[in-house]
Enzyme design. Structure first.
Site, mmCIF file in Angstrom:
data_model
loop_
_atom_site.group_PDB
_atom_site.id
_atom_site.type_symbol
_atom_site.label_atom_id
_atom_site.label_comp_id
_atom_site.label_asym_id
_atom_site.label_seq_id
_atom_site.Cartn_x
_atom_site.Cartn_y
_atom_site.Cartn_z
ATOM 1 N N ASN A 115 41.771 -15.476 14.586
ATOM 2 C CA ASN A 115 40.600 -15.849 13.795
ATOM 3 C C ASN A 115 40.672 -15.184 12.423
ATOM 4 O O ASN A 115 41.643 -14.498 12.113
ATOM 5 C CB ASN A 115 39.306 -15.483 14.532
ATOM 6 N N ASP B 297 38.395 -15.144 22.284
ATOM 7 C CA ASP B 297 37.695 -15.425 23.538
ATOM 8 C C ASP B 297 38.602 -16.083 24.569
ATOM 9 O O ASP B 297 38.362 -15.975 25.769
ATOM 10 C CB ASP B 297 36.496 -16.335 23.271
#
Length: 400
Positions: free
Chosen positions: A209, A278
């Site tokens: 990310n 995640d």
């Protein structure tokens, strides 16, 4: 950096490193400090008093016996005025005089009369630095509570390579800031996570990310400056590793979980400023996948361990601070995260706002504690915001 209205007296002695001392004054002034300069007669041979006068906006002091303009005894008034006296560069001669209690020029007289913190920044040839006499003199000063800094190992003015080069001006100002900061977090153990994690697909590709790690690194620097014992657990970033007690480099979310687990029991505060992935690929390919491979059309993902939720569920005495980076309805999502992960406090921002989000030096956040009290500090540099967050953490620590 918070040096606003601090009174810094800079002593400059004779040595080629004196040419860097005006930059110390410049950085201090830019950070709000008041600066006065005392020079030895030898220092004037390297840099003129006018240079320091221009940089500091104050009269430069170098004569032992000047006519009194306001009936203040100069060396006493300067010593009273200073919150900290910094001698940079500090020659072997001045170090020796100070160690022996001599007061034969204005600078050594001010040092003898000082009641503030004193920091000595040596600069000299390697053999002078490591001589028996100089080492003994520096140890004498340390034993009296004087701060004596390290030197840099580099090419010296005499063309020797070794220790003895003066610290860079920015490093010196960082040390001034550190020693003038109240150590209100002393005795507390902090674990701070920062940056992204990477989940490998094959030897070339990974899932990650946009987290830069800037907020976590600023929190680590601020907590260290305030006296905490800080372990910084960081995913891959392009940031300079800060001066913390322990730095742990990790790659994957599982690596980060393992690192937090190692230190959690002895931790007083866990700040989860990282953005761990995640999900991870269910299957890792040992070989680089080709565009034509069937696996490239669809990569099956599985959940990673939820680090924040796990440690929130098992905490005992620990204060846990979480972060929520949202693109909409950030307060609602942040409150749900606060409750579901058993945080004591959460820092929420909307990454779509102009002055918030990843890779920026400023942020706009809402801080919500477990009692649903909301604080909105406004838009500010992440360095400043880190202290606002730590002030809130300190309230929890005191209430335990």
């Amino acid at each position: 950096m918070d040096l606003k209205d601090k009174n810094i007296l800079l002593g400059v002695t004779g040595g080629i490193a004196a040419y860097k001392s005006p930059e110390i004054v410049s950085i201090l002034k830019k950070n709000g400090a008041n600066v006065k300069v005392v020079m030895t007669e030898s220092a004037i041979e390297f840099v003129t008093p006018l240079t320091f006068q221009t940089m500091s906006n104050n009269v430069v002091h170098y004569k032992m016996f000047e006519q009194l303009s306001n009936m203040d005894v100069e060396h006493i008034s300067l010593a009273k005025w200073a919150d900290m006296i910094v001698v940079a560069p500090a020659s072997a001669n001045t170090i020796a005089k100070f160690a022996m209690g001599m007061a034969d020029n204005l600078l050594t007289t001010v040092l003898s009369a000082s009641r503030s913190k004193i920091m000595i920044v040596p600069a000299m040839n390697t053999y002078m630095l490591n001589s028996v006499a100089n080492v003994e003199n520096m140890n004498k000063l340390k034993n009296r509570g004087v701060i004596v800094t390290q030197t840099l190992h580099d090419l010296l003015a005499c063309n020797d390579i070794g220790d003895g080069k003066m610290l860079e001006p920015s490093q010196i100002v960082d040390l001034i800031d550190f020693h003038l900061t109240e150590k209100d977090l002393e005795g507390y153990n902090f674990v701070i996570t920062a940056g992204p994690t990477q989940e490998s697909i094959d030897p070339v590709r990974f899932i990650s990310n946009h987290s830069s790690g800037k907020m976590g690194y600023e929190l680590a620097k601020a907590a260290t400056k305030r006296g905490a014992n800080v372990t910084l657990i960081s995913g891959p970033t392009n940031l300079t590793i800060p001066n913390v007690d322990k730095f742990v480099s990790v790659l994957s979310t599982q690596d980060m979980y393992n690192a937090v687990e190692e230190y959690f029991k002895k931790t007083d505060v866990l700040i989860k400023a990282a953005a761990p992935a995640d999900f991870k690929p269910k299957n890792y390919s040992q070989e680089k996948l080709k565009k034509t491979d069937a696996n490239m059309n669809s990569i099956e993902l599985v959940p990673n361990t939820d680090i924040a939720k796990h440690f929130g569920a098992i905490k005992t005495k620990q204060v846990i601070v979480g972060f929520a980076a949202e693109s909409r309805d950030e307060l609602n999502y942040g409150l749900k995260k606060l409750e579901s992960k058993n945080f004591d406090m959460i820092v929420i921002n909307n990454i779509t706002q102009e002055n918030a989000g990843f890779k920026k030096d400023i942020n706009t956040v809402k801080i919500v504690d477990r009692n649903k009290n909301i604080t909105e500090p406004g838009t500010m540099p992440k360095e400043q915001l880190s202290h606002v967050i730590l002030d809130k953490v300190l309230e929890f620590l005191k209430a335990r």
